[in-house]
Design a protein around this motif. Sequence first.
Motif, PDB file in Angstrom:
ATOM      1  N   LYS A 224       0.834  -1.208   0.000  1.00 20.46           N
ATOM      2  CA  LYS A 224       0.000   0.000   0.000  1.00 20.46           C
ATOM      3  C   LYS A 224       0.868   1.257   0.000  1.00 20.46           C
ATOM      4  O   LYS A 224       0.598   2.218  -0.734  1.00 20.46           O
ATOM      5  CB  LYS A 224      -0.916  -0.002   1.226  1.00 20.46           C
ATOM      6  N   ARG A 227       2.309   1.820  -3.415  1.00 15.51           N
ATOM      7  CA  ARG A 227       1.330   2.366  -4.371  1.00 15.51           C
ATOM      8  C   ARG A 227       1.087   3.849  -4.109  1.00 15.51           C
ATOM      9  O   ARG A 227       0.953   4.647  -5.041  1.00 15.51           O
ATOM     10  CB  ARG A 227       0.013   1.585  -4.270  1.00 15.51           C
ATOM     11  N   THR A 228       1.024   4.219  -2.838  1.00 11.13           N
ATOM     12  CA  THR A 228       0.802   5.629  -2.496  1.00 11.13           C
ATOM     13  C   THR A 228       1.947   6.498  -3.003  1.00 11.13           C
ATOM     14  O   THR A 228       1.729   7.579  -3.569  1.00 11.13           O
ATOM     15  CB  THR A 228       0.663   5.786  -0.968  1.00 11.13           C
ATOM     16  N   ARG A 229       3.172   6.021  -2.820  1.00  9.12           N
ATOM     17  CA  ARG A 229       4.327   6.797  -3.292  1.00  9.12           C
ATOM     18  C   ARG A 229       4.346   6.897  -4.815  1.00  9.12           C
ATOM     19  O   ARG A 229       4.653   7.956  -5.376  1.00  9.12           O
ATOM     20  CB  ARG A 229       5.619   6.149  -2.783  1.00  9.12           C
ATOM     21  N   ILE A 230       4.011   5.801  -5.473  1.00  5.50           N
ATOM     22  CA  ILE A 230       3.996   5.810  -6.942  1.00  5.50           C
ATOM     23  C   ILE A 230       2.937   6.780  -7.459  1.00  5.50           C
ATOM     24  O   ILE A 230       3.180   7.562  -8.392  1.00  5.50           O
ATOM     25  CB  ILE A 230       3.740   4.386  -7.479  1.00  5.50           C
ATOM     26  N   LYS A 231       1.758   6.755  -6.838  1.00  6.81           N
ATOM     27  CA  LYS A 231       0.672   7.644  -7.266  1.00  6.81           C
ATOM     28  C   LYS A 231       1.053   9.104  -7.046  1.00  6.81           C
ATOM     29  O   LYS A 231       0.805   9.962  -7.911  1.00  6.81           O
ATOM     30  CB  LYS A 231      -0.601   7.303  -6.493  1.00  6.81           C
ATOM     31  N   ALA A 232       1.659   9.391  -5.901  1.00  7.93           N
ATOM     32  CA  ALA A 232       2.065  10.767  -5.606  1.00  7.93           C
ATOM     33  C   ALA A 232       3.103  11.254  -6.608  1.00  7.93           C
ATOM     34  O   ALA A 232       3.068  12.407  -7.057  1.00  7.93           O
ATOM     35  CB  ALA A 232       2.610  10.852  -4.182  1.00  7.93           C
ATOM     36  N   GLU A 233       4.022  10.380  -6.976  1.00 10.71           N
ATOM     37  CA  GLU A 233       5.054  10.763  -7.940  1.00 10.71           C
ATOM     38  C   GLU A 233       4.440  11.012  -9.315  1.00 10.71           C
ATOM     39  O   GLU A 233       4.816  11.969 -10.016  1.00 10.71           O
ATOM     40  CB  GLU A 233       6.117   9.667  -8.016  1.00 10.71           C
ATOM     41  N   GLU A 234       3.490  10.174  -9.715  1.00  6.49           N
ATOM     42  CA  GLU A 234       2.834  10.367 -11.010  1.00  6.49           C
ATOM     43  C   GLU A 234       2.056  11.679 -11.031  1.00  6.49           C
ATOM     44  O   GLU A 234       2.067  12.409 -12.031  1.00  6.49           O
ATOM     45  CB  GLU A 234       1.911   9.184 -11.300  1.00  6.49           C
ATOM     46  N   GLU A 235       1.367  11.995  -9.940  1.00  9.15           N
ATOM     47  CA  GLU A 235       0.611  13.246  -9.869  1.00  9.15           C
ATOM     48  C   GLU A 235       1.549  14.449  -9.914  1.00  9.15           C
ATOM     49  O   GLU A 235       1.242  15.469 -10.544  1.00  9.15           O
ATOM     50  CB  GLU A 235      -0.231  13.271  -8.591  1.00  9.15           C
ATOM     51  N   ARG A 236       2.681  14.324  -9.239  1.00  7.14           N
ATOM     52  CA  ARG A 236       3.642  15.430  -9.252  1.00  7.14           C
ATOM     53  C   ARG A 236       4.165  15.685 -10.659  1.00  7.14           C
ATOM     54  O   ARG A 236       4.263  16.834 -11.109  1.00  7.14           O
ATOM     55  CB  ARG A 236       4.804  15.113  -8.310  1.00  7.14           C
TER      56      ARG A 236
END
Length: 322
Positions: A224, A227-236
């Motif tokens: 989890k 996934r949170t870190r990956i999502k944050a990086e993609e949004e950035r």
Amino acid sequence: MPKAKKLQIEAVIQDEETAVEVAKTDAQVSDLELVTNIVAGKLTSNAKEYSAALKNEIANYTIKRYIDDPDAAKTDKAYLNKLLDEVAEKRKLATTTWNKPLDEFISVMKELETEIKTASNNLKTIVDKADQQVKDEKKAKIVEFWNTLNFTIVPIERVFNPRWLNKTEKLASIIQECKAIVEKITTEMNTLKSMQDEDAETLQAFYLETLDLNATLQKGNQLKENRTRIKAEEERKAALVAETNKPVVSDNSEPDLSPKGPLIPTTEQQKEMSYSEIKNISNKNYTVEPIATFRLEVTAPASKLVALRKFIDDNEITYKKI
């Protein structure tokens, strides 16, 4: 050389009935005789008295005494060497004679120990084979019971405890342990299945590899967090791209249609311009600001020139001397 006489030095071994001569030598020694009698289990000698007297005699053999008489030194040196050989021979003879019965005893005992060990190892082969047969039969019964539990998701080899094969472990107790293991695995698998988690199947597979619920839950938390870190990086990154592609609007609200791209000067952008041309360019909004060359000669106090140089360096303005 001191006054000496020819003496007989004898060493004998005495047992209950006989006395056997083991050495007889001629030697020149002082007035005291070294006599060594070895009786079975007992050694008697006047070695201490002999040694004390001989040490007093040896004290006379000094460098100072013979410094001016090398011939006498040579003669007495030969005498001392012979005396040394005789004393050493006595010691070796006593040691050999004393140790002989002990050495024979040790040799006989070691040979006997080897034969006993060989016989014991021969029996050990039979005993070990019988013990292994008992263990194999016991293991077969355990496996047979495990199969009756109809629990195939985890093979018996994964949970088999070697301790179960010990003679002190009763089959009834082992059966209860097997039931408890099946119940534990079933409960923990159901717990994982009931979790509303997109990693549920992954975690179940991980659990079957480890059979450790705590480790599996930690693995779920780790997935989890990843996934949170990956999502944050993609949004950035998406926000950065959107900001870069956002059109720049000038003061008269007309969109800037100049080419987008990195600040890479073209040949035209690098041409030399007048100050008025440069000032005119600076008043416009460019996504990629043109780079111009402006030549001038500056005259000012030294402190001002230093400040100007610092300003140029701080703003990454290139220059060259003319």
